[in-house]
Scaffold this motif. Structure first.
Motif, mmCIF file in Angstrom:
data_model
loop_
_atom_site.group_PDB
_atom_site.id
_atom_site.type_symbol
_atom_site.label_atom_id
_atom_site.label_comp_id
_atom_site.label_asym_id
_atom_site.label_seq_id
_atom_site.Cartn_x
_atom_site.Cartn_y
_atom_site.Cartn_z
ATOM 1 N N LEU A 12 0.824 -1.218 0.000
ATOM 2 C CA LEU A 12 0.000 0.000 0.000
ATOM 3 C C LEU A 12 0.854 1.262 0.000
ATOM 4 C CD1 LEU A 12 -2.813 -1.033 2.512
ATOM 5 C CD2 LEU A 12 -3.054 -0.653 0.036
ATOM 6 N N LEU A 13 1.884 1.291 0.830
ATOM 7 C CA LEU A 13 2.763 2.458 0.873
ATOM 8 C C LEU A 13 3.504 2.644 -0.449
ATOM 9 C CD1 LEU A 13 4.159 2.143 4.496
ATOM 10 C CD2 LEU A 13 2.518 3.820 3.630
ATOM 11 N N TRP A 14 3.989 1.551 -1.010
ATOM 12 C CA TRP A 14 4.675 1.661 -2.293
ATOM 13 C C TRP A 14 3.705 2.130 -3.379
ATOM 14 C CZ3 TRP A 14 8.753 2.879 -4.539
ATOM 15 C CH2 TRP A 14 8.903 2.696 -5.909
ATOM 16 N N ARG A 15 2.488 1.645 -3.352
ATOM 17 C CA ARG A 15 1.517 2.026 -4.375
ATOM 18 C C ARG A 15 1.223 3.524 -4.303
ATOM 19 N NH1 ARG A 15 1.203 1.925 -8.689
ATOM 20 N NH2 ARG A 15 2.866 0.545 -8.278
ATOM 21 N N PHE A 16 1.178 4.091 -3.101
ATOM 22 C CA PHE A 16 0.961 5.526 -2.931
ATOM 23 C C PHE A 16 2.097 6.310 -3.593
ATOM 24 C CE2 PHE A 16 1.771 9.377 -0.395
ATOM 25 C CZ PHE A 16 0.554 10.044 -0.593
ATOM 26 N N ILE A 17 3.323 5.891 -3.352
ATOM 27 C CA ILE A 17 4.486 6.562 -3.937
ATOM 28 C C ILE A 17 4.497 6.395 -5.453
ATOM 29 C CG2 ILE A 17 7.023 6.494 -4.081
ATOM 30 C CD1 ILE A 17 6.939 5.636 -1.070
ATOM 31 N N ILE A 42 -6.314 3.574 -12.710
ATOM 32 C CA ILE A 42 -6.362 2.262 -13.366
ATOM 33 C C ILE A 42 -5.238 1.366 -12.836
ATOM 34 C CG2 ILE A 42 -5.987 1.066 -15.570
ATOM 35 C CD1 ILE A 42 -7.392 3.531 -16.891
ATOM 36 N N GLY A 43 -4.059 1.961 -12.616
ATOM 37 C CA GLY A 43 -2.902 1.182 -12.201
ATOM 38 C C GLY A 43 -2.926 0.746 -10.746
ATOM 39 N N ILE A 44 -3.597 1.506 -9.882
ATOM 40 C CA ILE A 44 -3.548 1.201 -8.442
ATOM 41 C C ILE A 44 -3.971 -0.231 -8.114
ATOM 42 C CG2 ILE A 44 -4.585 1.749 -6.197
ATOM 43 C CD1 ILE A 44 -4.367 4.725 -7.004
ATOM 44 N N PRO A 45 -5.186 -0.649 -8.439
ATOM 45 C CA PRO A 45 -5.572 -2.018 -8.036
ATOM 46 C C PRO A 45 -4.761 -3.103 -8.746
ATOM 47 C CG PRO A 45 -7.315 -1.003 -9.355
ATOM 48 C CD PRO A 45 -6.280 0.041 -9.106
ATOM 49 N N LEU A 46 -4.479 -2.894 -10.030
ATOM 50 C CA LEU A 46 -3.733 -3.900 -10.776
ATOM 51 C C LEU A 46 -2.312 -4.045 -10.245
ATOM 52 C CD1 LEU A 46 -3.422 -5.857 -13.149
ATOM 53 C CD2 LEU A 46 -2.800 -3.878 -14.561
ATOM 54 N N LYS A 47 -1.620 -2.948 -10.078
ATOM 55 C CA LYS A 47 -0.230 -3.002 -9.628
ATOM 56 C C LYS A 47 -0.117 -3.390 -8.154
ATOM 57 C CE LYS A 47 1.330 0.207 -13.144
ATOM 58 N NZ LYS A 47 1.874 1.548 -13.399
ATOM 59 N N LEU A 48 -1.083 -3.031 -7.355
ATOM 60 C CA LEU A 48 -1.096 -3.436 -5.957
ATOM 61 C C LEU A 48 -1.182 -4.954 -5.842
ATOM 62 C CD1 LEU A 48 -1.172 -2.466 -3.009
ATOM 63 C CD2 LEU A 48 -3.637 -2.325 -3.218
ATOM 64 N N PHE A 49 -2.072 -5.534 -6.611
ATOM 65 C CA PHE A 49 -2.237 -6.982 -6.626
ATOM 66 C C PHE A 49 -0.966 -7.666 -7.137
ATOM 67 C CE2 PHE A 49 -3.670 -10.847 -8.952
ATOM 68 C CZ PHE A 49 -4.092 -11.579 -7.852
ATOM 69 N N MET A 50 -0.374 -7.139 -8.208
ATOM 70 C CA MET A 50 0.830 -7.731 -8.777
ATOM 71 C C MET A 50 2.009 -7.627 -7.802
ATOM 72 S SD MET A 50 -0.136 -9.054 -11.537
ATOM 73 C CE MET A 50 1.439 -9.530 -12.181
ATOM 74 N N TYR A 51 2.130 -6.499 -7.099
ATOM 75 C CA TYR A 51 3.210 -6.332 -6.128
ATOM 76 C C TYR A 51 3.058 -7.329 -4.985
ATOM 77 C CZ TYR A 51 6.339 -4.241 -2.699
ATOM 78 O OH TYR A 51 7.322 -4.040 -1.775
ATOM 79 N N TYR A 52 1.841 -7.507 -4.508
ATOM 80 C CA TYR A 52 1.602 -8.463 -3.423
ATOM 81 C C TYR A 52 2.024 -9.874 -3.861
ATOM 82 C CZ TYR A 52 -0.684 -11.351 0.035
ATOM 83 O OH TYR A 52 -0.926 -12.275 1.004
ATOM 84 N N LEU A 53 1.609 -10.279 -5.043
ATOM 85 C CA LEU A 53 1.987 -11.603 -5.542
ATOM 86 C C LEU A 53 3.498 -11.725 -5.700
ATOM 87 C CD1 LEU A 53 -0.734 -12.308 -8.257
ATOM 88 C CD2 LEU A 53 -0.606 -13.222 -5.932
ATOM 89 N N TYR A 54 4.130 -10.684 -6.202
ATOM 90 C CA TYR A 54 5.571 -10.665 -6.396
ATOM 91 C C TYR A 54 6.303 -10.831 -5.065
ATOM 92 C CZ TYR A 54 10.153 -8.634 -7.540
ATOM 93 O OH TYR A 54 11.491 -8.403 -7.686
ATOM 94 N N GLU A 55 5.912 -10.068 -4.050
ATOM 95 C CA GLU A 55 6.539 -10.165 -2.724
ATOM 96 C C GLU A 55 6.361 -11.556 -2.123
ATOM 97 O OE1 GLU A 55 8.177 -8.136 -0.296
ATOM 98 O OE2 GLU A 55 8.699 -6.941 -2.041
ATOM 99 N N ARG A 56 5.138 -12.083 -2.192
ATOM 100 C CA ARG A 56 4.883 -13.399 -1.610
ATOM 101 C C ARG A 56 5.636 -14.491 -2.364
ATOM 102 N NH1 ARG A 56 3.839 -12.671 3.382
ATOM 103 N NH2 ARG A 56 3.221 -14.834 3.477
ATOM 104 N N PHE A 57 5.760 -14.339 -3.685
ATOM 105 C CA PHE A 57 6.515 -15.302 -4.471
ATOM 106 C C PHE A 57 7.967 -15.336 -4.007
ATOM 107 C CE2 PHE A 57 9.371 -16.092 -8.082
ATOM 108 C CZ PHE A 57 9.007 -17.390 -8.395
#
Length: 98
Positions: A12-17, A42-57
């Protein structure tokens, strides 16, 4: 290992930045603030979801660069940085001369 809550807060913090950066870049290129805000929206929900998956991966699948809690490397690093058993933020007690 980071908790899921920590990963979500980081995302969430990264998405804000990053979204603020998107607005500025699109506005600078187009001169249209509405377009910049739309691109970010448009990018907020998509990139937030992708970042979460990336971190967990990385957390669950990639072992490279991980240090376990009982690693000699971690203990050596704590000693070299002067880590102590004092609570974080506590100042050392100065010896008083009589």
């Amino acid at each position: 290992m980071d908790s899921q809550k920590r990963t979500i807060v980081k995302a969430l913090l990264w998405r804000f930045i990053a979204s603020g950066t998107t607005v500025v870049v699109v506005f600078a290129l187009s001169g249209n603030i509405a377009l910049g805000l739309s691109a970010a929206a448009i990018g907020i929900p998509l990139k937030l979801f992708m970042y979460y998956l990336y971190e967990r991966f990385w957390m669950t699948s990639i072992e490279w660069g991980k240090i376990s809690d009982d690693s000699p490397e971690l203990k050596a690093q704590a000693v070299s940085t002067g880590a102590s058993s004092r609570p974080r933020g506590a100042l050392p007690q100065q010896a008083r001369s009589p």
